[in-house]
Design an enzyme around this catalytic site. Structure first.
Site, PDB file in Angstrom:
ATOM      1  N   ARG A 128     -20.155  27.974 -38.877  1.00 53.97           N
ATOM      2  CA  ARG A 128     -19.375  28.667 -39.920  1.00 53.97           C
ATOM      3  C   ARG A 128     -17.889  28.655 -39.557  1.00 53.97           C
ATOM      4  O   ARG A 128     -17.035  29.010 -40.351  1.00 53.97           O
ATOM      5  CB  ARG A 128     -19.870  30.108 -40.153  1.00 53.97           C
ATOM      6  CG  ARG A 128     -19.090  30.822 -41.269  1.00 53.97           C
ATOM      7  CD  ARG A 128     -19.729  32.118 -41.750  1.00 53.97           C
ATOM      8  NE  ARG A 128     -20.259  32.931 -40.699  1.00 53.97           N
ATOM      9  CZ  ARG A 128     -19.531  33.610 -39.817  1.00 53.97           C
ATOM     10  NH1 ARG A 128     -18.225  33.578 -39.863  1.00 53.97           N
ATOM     11  NH2 ARG A 128     -20.120  34.311 -38.877  1.00 53.97           N
ATOM     12  N   TYR A 152      -4.679  26.138 -63.791  1.00 54.02           N
ATOM     13  CA  TYR A 152      -6.136  25.980 -63.906  1.00 54.02           C
ATOM     14  C   TYR A 152      -6.770  27.334 -64.263  1.00 54.02           C
ATOM     15  O   TYR A 152      -6.509  28.343 -63.601  1.00 54.02           O
ATOM     16  CB  TYR A 152      -6.660  25.456 -62.570  1.00 54.02           C
ATOM     17  CG  TYR A 152      -8.136  25.172 -62.516  1.00 54.02           C
ATOM     18  CD1 TYR A 152      -8.712  24.171 -63.298  1.00 54.02           C
ATOM     19  CD2 TYR A 152      -8.969  25.892 -61.658  1.00 54.02           C
ATOM     20  CE1 TYR A 152     -10.063  23.909 -63.234  1.00 54.02           C
ATOM     21  CE2 TYR A 152     -10.324  25.625 -61.578  1.00 54.02           C
ATOM     22  CZ  TYR A 152     -10.866  24.629 -62.375  1.00 54.02           C
ATOM     23  OH  TYR A 152     -12.213  24.365 -62.299  1.00 54.02           O
ATOM     24  N   ASP A 196      -0.670  23.834 -56.475  1.00 58.52           N
ATOM     25  CA  ASP A 196      -1.958  23.179 -56.678  1.00 58.52           C
ATOM     26  C   ASP A 196      -1.629  21.716 -56.968  1.00 58.52           C
ATOM     27  O   ASP A 196      -1.177  21.362 -58.052  1.00 58.52           O
ATOM     28  CB  ASP A 196      -2.707  23.833 -57.849  1.00 58.52           C
ATOM     29  CG  ASP A 196      -4.098  23.240 -58.046  1.00 58.52           C
ATOM     30  OD1 ASP A 196      -4.290  22.050 -57.709  1.00 58.52           O
ATOM     31  OD2 ASP A 196      -4.985  23.952 -58.546  1.00 58.52           O
ATOM     32  N   LYS A 238     -12.391  16.247 -57.439  1.00 60.09           N
ATOM     33  CA  LYS A 238     -11.938  15.315 -58.474  1.00 60.09           C
ATOM     34  C   LYS A 238     -11.530  13.977 -57.844  1.00 60.09           C
ATOM     35  O   LYS A 238     -12.370  13.242 -57.381  1.00 60.09           O
ATOM     36  CB  LYS A 238     -10.799  15.942 -59.271  1.00 60.09           C
ATOM     37  CG  LYS A 238     -10.990  17.447 -59.595  1.00 60.09           C
ATOM     38  CD  LYS A 238     -11.995  17.707 -60.691  1.00 60.09           C
ATOM     39  CE  LYS A 238     -12.311  19.180 -60.918  1.00 60.09           C
ATOM     40  NZ  LYS A 238     -11.182  20.077 -61.105  1.00 60.09           N
TER      41      LYS A 238
HETATM   42  C1  LIG Z   1     -11.100  21.608 -60.668  1.00 60.10           C
HETATM   43  C2  LIG Z   1      -9.798  22.216 -60.297  1.00 60.10           C
HETATM   44  C3  LIG Z   1      -9.753  23.283 -59.370  1.00 60.10           C
HETATM   45  C4  LIG Z   1     -10.976  23.944 -58.767  1.00 60.10           C
HETATM   46  O1  LIG Z   1     -11.706  23.085 -57.949  1.00 60.10           O
HETATM   47  P1  LIG Z   1     -13.298  23.259 -57.679  1.00 60.10           P
HETATM   48  O2  LIG Z   1     -13.568  22.260 -56.609  1.00 60.10           O
HETATM   49  O3  LIG Z   1     -13.983  22.961 -58.983  1.00 60.10           O
HETATM   50  O4  LIG Z   1     -13.527  24.664 -57.249  1.00 60.10           O
HETATM   51  C5  LIG Z   1      -8.498  23.776 -59.024  1.00 60.10           C
HETATM   52  N1  LIG Z   1      -7.365  23.268 -59.554  1.00 60.10           N
HETATM   53  C6  LIG Z   1      -7.383  22.253 -60.454  1.00 60.10           C
HETATM   54  C7  LIG Z   1      -6.091  21.738 -60.991  1.00 60.10           C
HETATM   55  C8  LIG Z   1      -8.591  21.693 -60.859  1.00 60.10           C
HETATM   56  O5  LIG Z   1      -8.597  20.689 -61.739  1.00 60.10           O
END
Ligand SMILES: *Cc1c(COP(=O)(O)O)cnc(C)c1O
Length: 221
Positions: free
Chosen positions: A20, A73, A144, A169
């Protein structure tokens, strides 16, 4: 033996005493992401949202205010609304123009959160100007950086303190894993590690870290 265990537990960031905490495969991924972002250190998480939660939980306290800039987001803003019950407030400025952002800052603003290009509208913000705005006032800045990946945009070189990613992504690239990461200043990463990562338990599984290391090899193509 007992001595080895005690040594390990006294430095859970520098050792791989319990999964962990740290893990060698996850650490290999973190070194790669830190190098790509030109950051001092990186922590990988079980998802992008786990990484985003860790920034809020690790660095903020009751009475603090977050200013979100540009289209953000949706679940990040839902989390911010939830944090109101712990005394953390927020505002959203949709137009990333630095003058408007400056006007929306409050004395309690502790974190400037920028998404650029922003979710869905893909409007691009003036990152050096926003980083300077925050830095001059002692406000932490976090971006982000999901949409561009570190290949196309390196916000830490433009003055941002932290950069977060969902690796679910483009970084993963094969739709077969969920992961996230925070990269940035060591001083802040230390707080995120001990307060928000170890105690919240949102670890990235070593197998997913391995899949992500594989996926990132195809990133430039
Ligand atoms: C999908 C996404 C997230 C969150 O990511 P997860 O892996 O789905 O928790 C955060 N910021 C942006 C811009 C995203 O497209």
């Amino acid at each position: 033996d007992l001595e080895g265990l005690a040594d390990g537990l006294s430095d859970e960031r520098g050792t791989t005493v319990y999964s962990r905490g740290q893990n060698p495969t996850v650490e290999a991924l973190e070194r790669k992401l830190a190098a790509l972002e030109r950051g001092e250190s990186c922590k990988a998480f079980a998802s992008g949202m786990a990484a985003i939660s860790a920034v809020f939980l690790g660095l903020l306290r009751a009475g603090d205010h977050i200013l979100f800039v540009n289209n953000t987001y949706g679940p990040t803003l839902q989390l911010a609304r939830h944090l109101a019950r712990f005394g953390i407030e927020h505002d959203v400025v949709h137009d990333p123009d630095p003058a408007g952002v400056e006007a929306a800052l409050r004395p309690e603003t502790k974190l400037l959160w920028v998404e650029s290009p922003g979710t869905m509208l893909f409007r691009v913000a003036d990152l050096p100007a926003l980083a300077t705005l925050a830095g001059e006032r002692g406000i932490l800045s976090c971006i982000d950086n999901t949409w561009t990946t570190p290949l196309l945009q390196k916000p830490l070189t433009m003055g941002f303190d932290l950069s977060v990613h969902t690796a679910t992504k483009y970084l993963g690239g094969h739709s077969d894993l969920v992961a996230g990461a925070v990269v940035g200043l060591e001083e802040l990463m230390l707080q995120i590690f001990y307060r928000a990562f170890l105690l919240n338990g949102g670890i990235l599984a070593p197998f997913d870290a391995w899949l992500l290391l594989r996926g990132m090899r195809t990133l430039p193509t």
